[in-house]
Design a protein around this motif. Structure first.
Motif, short mmCIF file in Angstrom:
data_model
loop_
_atom_site.label_atom_id
_atom_site.label_comp_id
_atom_site.label_asym_id
_atom_site.label_seq_id
_atom_site.Cartn_x
_atom_site.Cartn_y
_atom_site.Cartn_z
N GLN A 1 0.82 -1.21 0.00
CA GLN A 1 0.00 0.00 0.00
C GLN A 1 0.86 1.26 0.00
O GLN A 1 1.94 1.29 0.58
CB GLN A 1 -0.91 0.01 1.24
N ARG B 1 1.59 5.37 0.79
CA ARG B 1 1.42 6.24 1.96
C ARG B 1 0.10 6.98 1.93
O ARG B 1 -0.32 7.54 2.92
CB ARG B 1 2.54 7.28 2.01
N ARG B 2 -0.54 6.99 0.79
CA ARG B 2 -1.82 7.69 0.71
C ARG B 2 -3.00 6.76 0.94
O ARG B 2 -4.15 7.17 0.75
CB ARG B 2 -1.92 8.41 -0.64
N ALA B 3 -2.73 5.54 1.34
CA ALA B 3 -3.84 4.60 1.59
C ALA B 3 -3.37 3.44 2.45
O ALA B 3 -3.32 2.30 2.00
CB ALA B 3 -4.42 4.10 0.27
N PHE B 4 -3.06 3.76 3.69
CA PHE B 4 -2.64 2.72 4.63
C PHE B 4 -3.86 2.05 5.26
O PHE B 4 -4.80 2.73 5.69
CB PHE B 4 -1.81 3.32 5.77
N THR B 5 -3.81 0.76 5.37
CA THR B 5 -4.76 0.03 6.20
C THR B 5 -4.04 -0.30 7.50
O THR B 5 -2.96 -0.89 7.47
CB THR B 5 -5.24 -1.25 5.49
N ASN B 6 -4.63 0.06 8.62
CA ASN B 6 -3.98 -0.17 9.91
C ASN B 6 -4.54 -1.35 10.70
O ASN B 6 -3.93 -1.80 11.65
CB ASN B 6 -4.05 1.10 10.77
N GLU B 7 -5.73 -1.79 10.28
CA GLU B 7 -6.30 -2.97 10.93
C GLU B 7 -7.04 -3.80 9.89
O GLU B 7 -7.84 -3.26 9.14
CB GLU B 7 -7.31 -2.58 12.02
N ILE B 8 -6.77 -5.08 9.88
CA ILE B 8 -7.58 -5.97 9.05
C ILE B 8 -8.00 -7.18 9.86
O ILE B 8 -7.33 -7.57 10.81
CB ILE B 8 -6.86 -6.47 7.78
N ASP B 9 -9.10 -7.76 9.45
CA ASP B 9 -9.49 -9.05 10.00
C ASP B 9 -9.37 -10.07 8.87
O ASP B 9 -9.53 -9.74 7.70
CB ASP B 9 -10.91 -9.02 10.57
N ILE C 1 -11.92 -3.19 6.51
CA ILE C 1 -10.62 -2.53 6.45
C ILE C 1 -10.78 -1.04 6.67
O ILE C 1 -11.83 -0.47 6.41
CB ILE C 1 -9.88 -2.71 5.11
N ASP C 2 -9.71 -0.44 7.16
CA ASP C 2 -9.68 1.01 7.22
C ASP C 2 -8.61 1.46 6.22
O ASP C 2 -7.64 0.76 5.96
CB ASP C 2 -9.37 1.51 8.64
N ILE C 3 -8.83 2.63 5.67
CA ILE C 3 -7.88 3.18 4.70
C ILE C 3 -7.71 4.66 5.00
O ILE C 3 -8.69 5.40 5.06
CB ILE C 3 -8.40 2.98 3.24
N ARG C 4 -6.47 5.05 5.23
CA ARG C 4 -6.20 6.47 5.52
C ARG C 4 -4.78 6.81 5.09
O ARG C 4 -3.95 5.93 4.89
CB ARG C 4 -6.39 6.76 7.01
#
Lengths: 247, 247, 247, 247
Positions: free
Chosen positions: C229, C231-239, D238-241
């Protein structure tokens, strides 16, 4: 001197609504809102007989017109009264079936009552609550409580209708808590997690042992506890369940 | 007849701990646990002078040996007494600094008190609470309350130490609530969200307006409210904040 | 020109760790950290035979000394190399039994590996990841991934040890994500929700149908997806769970 | 042989919708749904010119009639085609103002698009997705993705309208994930947390540095990553930021 403040309960039935009405009637005149007069007539009688003051008003929380008319009647009965408490106890859209079999009308049922109802009722009640926040003789900060369910935090399979409208109701409660807390109104959402012991209910819950069913009087006591909190210690979310509930 | 039940408060300081002790002392003899005797001597005196009963015991919640010795002393002072309430009010590891500057000892500080302390204290207190659950003369279900912080649900930058130990403490509380609820013990976690108005504290909080600081007496009242709940309506998580707190 | 960046996997076993190592070895030399050399010897061989580059290093993530020594060896093997990725795949303290039977040592096991291990490993890996964030030739932002479990968001009865250390691990991940995101390091927590299909495992999971077990190669693919990913679209948590998992 | 499967994107604008359409058009013919033909005409042209296949259809997701007609047209254009992917990218009710100034129509706007739209679209798309789940030649499990916002997990002051409809949308996504996962349909909710870098948008976001705005192409890549997951490793949230977003 300010007129005696009132408490308004929307969604009065034989369970939580009635218990909350009885509890708050110990301190305030209570307004009982429900669609059918059969929902509140006996209860109003009971409270009035016991030395309290209760007024039942027919109202459909999903209709702006109906609610506006109900609040006009409140103003007529209790001119200039502020609201010490308002409880939104209505819910709609309990549908548990395969998603592809849910009709648009069924889905809309959750929205109409749990969401639009919460929105319309809050818009009517908040001015009276804000007035109470400015009343120096108020005993407790004005309180707006939303009765929620586990479906407000957990979306199970085949429960999209009820879950979505309960998630939405919780969002309304939290947003209002943040907006109106600084103005002195205490807004709270209660996750009633499990079956309630409602007198006269004749379904699968009838035969559950009492210890597996939440006592609506205890819910009412918890709501009163929220109401009695000071501005320096508001609880905005609580869960309520029996000691044996799985969660 | 069963001996008079007691309440045990771990982590007694001038703020929440003292307020909780005063509140529960209205109903029960209270045991005040803290590392230094200076933390509880005056308070015990005050409670005893006011007609209550308080016993202070030096204890380090992060040490199994120290806690075991403290609970032996409790048994000696109150032979056969069950515990109506136990409150874990200790916290450690408040460190707010760049992660790469946190030492292992600092990080361990959160674990030692907030987690291992919660574990050890719960293991000592639960048998006394379970005994109370079986006492037919008990007024309320036995209650085990963990004082938590927002860091238990929100992990901010530069707060990995405090957040991780508070997340962990909350997990302990929830797991115990599920395990011991069916046995009649009411376990709850309280998110104390914001600065507390602690008498004598001489830091940035000293000069905050009172309305921005949570009143520890109000926290104590909320804890008592949890304790007074029936088995048919337990609250397992509450948040407590001032009306003006942002969250 | 900057030396070729590396990927560091802590907690390499036959399941997720091995799959992640194989996946990242397609792009980077991989460092395999585990306590016993038996955990990584064959795997390192396999990767090296396949044209990749893998170096196994014995390390105990719960020991600062051991980890410091491991990272010194890394620096020796790959002088000046930055880390494109670091994966913390270690967990400890899986204990499912009545709370009152958990020993202090068992409880400490969760802390030692899942929490202190995560803390110590992050402190060692972050400087290498930060160096990568400043390397203009980097293909992807440096990524620090924590393998978590459902116990990181849900604390069940009899699971206080595992849940508390997993809640804590998640808090560390989120706090680091917030602190180091602005510096260009992508930190993520993965909730691996359900049994993993680990070759050679001989317990109840052995006989579960494959569709009920998460494929560790798929976890590795998801981790690679996180790494890729921008830097303009980080996912910080996934299941991550199978399609048939209940949750 | 089964007809070539399609991807259906509801809520195609210049940002996320267009990027998702371009990304999925690399693999499937794409259907572009939007209320105005101006939303998709150029995009369809662009995709068709580039060798892909795109068909734009005017549709109002809040109208069952309109959506039914759109899906009839889809069946006409791609007879017997199953859907490999369906993306619900529509949202309504973005209102940030004092709660007491929100009109019923404004509040209803959130419901109409974000909730009823999600409901109606899912009911139309799921049969095509279920058909794909049964297609042995399918490359990836069929995927139903809901574009959400932070307002789906966080309800801020003055945001009751947007938050409630986004909470509700998320509840729908989670409920469907649980119901249809076992049938092989991968349902996911994406929390797009922050401003998106939408070409041509002329508001405050225009002047934000690019690094503070999520790249819609990266969102599309993440959605493709979800689509490419196997049944043994579904991500449902998911989160995306951006790396610099505060949360």
């Amino acid at each position: 001197m300010a007129p005696r403040p009132i408490a308004i309960i929307a969604g009065v039935g034989p369970g939580t609504g009635a218990s909350v009405a009885r509890r708050f009637a110990k301190a305030y005149p209570v307004i009982l809102l429900a669609r059918g007069t059969d929902k509140f007539e006996k209860l109003a009688q009971e409270i009035n007989d016991a030395g309290g003051k209760a007024v039942g008003i027919s109202a459909d929380v999903s209709s702006a017109e109906s609610l506006t008319s109900a609040f006009k009647q409140i103003e007529k009965e209790f001119p200039g009264a502020s609201a010490a408490a308002a409880v939104f106890n209505a819910a709609g859209g309990f549908v548990r079936k395969p998603f592809l079999e849910v009709t648009e009308d069924e889905f809309r049922g959750g929205w109409e009552v749990s969401q639009k109802g919460a929105f319309l009722f809050s818009q009517q009640a908040l001015p009276l609550l804000l007035a109470h926040a400015k009343d120096p003789s108020a005993t407790h900060p004005p309180t707006l409580i939303f009765t929620g369910a586990t479906a407000g935090v957990k979306a199970n399979a085949r429960m999209a209708t009820f879950a979505s409208s309960n998630f939405a109701k919780r969002a309304i409660a939290i947003s209002l808590a943040k907006e109106f807390g600084p103005e002195g109104v205490h807004v709270a959402w209660a996750n009633i997690d499990g079956p309630i012991d409602i007198p006269g209910r004749d379904d699968y819950r009838k035969h559950l042992p009492a210890e597996q069913k939440i006592d609506p009087d205890d819910i009412a006591e918890a709501y009163w506890g929220l109401h009695a909190q000071s501005r320096r210690a508001f609880t905005n979310e609580i869960d309520i369940r029996t000691s044996v509930e799985k969660w």
